[in-house]
Design an enzyme around this catalytic site. Sequence first.
Site, PDB file in Angstrom:
ATOM      1  CB  CYS A 182      -0.983   0.010   1.154  1.00  0.00           C
ATOM      2  SG  CYS A 182      -0.218   0.033   2.764  1.00  0.00           S
ATOM      3  CG  HIS A 191      -4.041  -0.797   5.828  1.00  0.00           C
ATOM      4  ND1 HIS A 191      -2.999  -1.506   5.302  1.00  0.00           N
ATOM      5  CD2 HIS A 191      -4.496  -1.526   6.877  1.00  0.00           C
ATOM      6  CE1 HIS A 191      -2.836  -2.626   5.984  1.00  0.00           C
ATOM      7  NE2 HIS A 191      -3.723  -2.656   6.947  1.00  0.00           N
ATOM      8  CG  HIS A 251      -6.799   0.781  -1.699  1.00  0.00           C
ATOM      9  ND1 HIS A 251      -6.707  -0.481  -1.174  1.00  0.00           N
ATOM     10  CD2 HIS A 251      -8.105   0.927  -2.056  1.00  0.00           C
ATOM     11  CE1 HIS A 251      -7.890  -1.073  -1.190  1.00  0.00           C
ATOM     12  NE2 HIS A 251      -8.758  -0.240  -1.728  1.00  0.00           N
TER      13      HIS A 251
END
Length: 311
Positions: free
Chosen positions: A222, A272, A284
Amino acid sequence: MKKLVTSVVMAGTLLVSSPLVSSAALGDKTLKSGMTHSDVKQLQEVLKKKGYFKNSKTTTYFGSVTKNAVVNFQKKHRLSADGIAGKNTYKALGISKGSSSAVRSTTFGNRTLKSGMTSSDVKKLQETLKKKGYFKSSKTTNYFGSITKRAVINFQKKHGLTPDGIVGKNTFRALGVSKSGSNSVVKAASTSSKSASLVATAKKYMNVPYVWGGSTPKGFDCSGFINYVFDKSANVNLPRTVADIYKKGVRVSTPQVGDLVFFETYKPGASHAGIYIGNRQFIHSSSSNGVSISSLNNSYWSPRYLGAKRI
């Protein structure tokens, strides 16, 4: 392992890399004691330039120091001294509703900067490099010393320029600073064109697989995805982890295209993140789907949403 998401904060009004104050929203919202908002920081910077805000550091919080500065400004300009920044106070400050996000400087970008110099342009240079992740000192000054030179050299190496530590035409251009007659116009990184470019770059890598520790188009985790997109699209050097990225930028209540959205998943705090693309959607790299688009309304992401930040 639960889904991983990455994020970045732009800007700069992502704000990616403007050395000056972006006034894209300042003037549209009444500001008063107790509020926390990015506009408050801009108000403080305007009052500081006019000699009313005395703190060395500006923040997004409207406290007693800010109120006193507003009251003193209002008294000086024969306004109702209530400490509230509304229409008449903005007008006296020279701020009009919906003002432009580009701020003009009479010199920045027109003058070569190098070691040993003392100038307000050096401070603007440091602020620009700091927003791009190269200037590491917590405080900016008007002096071009070894820390500034090192930051310039690292930036030049990253962008394929001669690493001489001197800021001239080519380095200014790479920084996003261009001349306009005798003035330089510093574009805020959160302008719609740069935000659109950021999203367009991110979408080029749709369906690239998730790879733990990955930071290339062969596979992204990520934060690796966000780092790669910001570097390629906006020349912004972000920290490698989501937790460190979360420490950057300015918190915003409502995300705009190009802002970073953060989530708390497998551990406390930001773990995240993704790039907001509008319509309550973000792009993402997730552990299950790779680079993909998700919704903030999704039953998994909604309860884990921490908020948005603008780099």
